[in-house]
Design a protein around this motif. Sequence first.
Motif: not given
Length: 283
Positions: A6-31
């Motif tokens: 999975l590759l995410l393209v965000h504009a600034h530091p903090d955008d990734e955590s506010i709107v996709t942080g849980a999704t990112m962590a979920k998929y990392v946890a799934e390998g």
Amino acid sequence: MADRRLLLVHAHPDDESIVTGATMAKYVAEGVRVTLVTCTLGEEGEVIPPELVHLSGDGLGKYRIGELSKACLALGVRDHRFLGGPGHYRDSGMMGAPSNDDPRCFWRADVEEAAYRLAMIVREVRPHVMVSYDDNGGYGHPDHVQAHRVAVRAFGKAAERALPGSSWHTRKLYAIAQPRSVLEASVERLRDSPGPFTAPESIRDIAPGAPDRIVTTRIDASSQWPAKVLAMRAHASQITVEGDRFALSNGIAQEIDAVEYFTLLRGPSLRPGPDGFETDLFA
């Protein structure tokens, strides 16, 4: 699907955590191999804590590199890159600000050149799924709009340059979405319980929101709520977190939610569940 990427393209530091942080962590946890590409250092951000108000411009950008590193650690993301390298593209500031005219800013970047840089990352990482913003950048910020343009063009470029006979291609491109009905329900709760922040009067105080009918995908990553909170706390120059509420520099309360939504922009036909939503970006 084995070896999901999975590759995410965000504009600034903090955008990734506010709107996709849980999704990112979920998929990392799934390998899943999760790659984050951030387009600017966020040099035009508005600093909140008094002890950091001395930071501005390039100094703030350098500081936010450290905040982003801590956030990625909280989310479990090991592969993070800045598009073109740290500081190659500068934060453009809000639409209409004088910083929009800086020739170094991302808003002024050549889309084809930036898309080529991103396409090279896409070809290296070979993600099955990409995530960025819609054509309004979620709320009209020039860097978010530009990130959308660059991501869409890179998605096409990477496919154009795919090796003959290769079975790999990036299959899906999503935009982050905040359904209006979800925002409206949140605003109702926040009016009664804003925490230490100012209660929003309407969703306009938070984001325009996406029409419910165009939102295709709902990712329930509730188990990763603590990781998302920790990542948001890492961006202390930009975000104040109190319990399950947070605020940006405007001081308006928002809820921290680990259920995140997306709209499929490119890809195969959807296979929604009984509630009408697809529940896996890799479905």
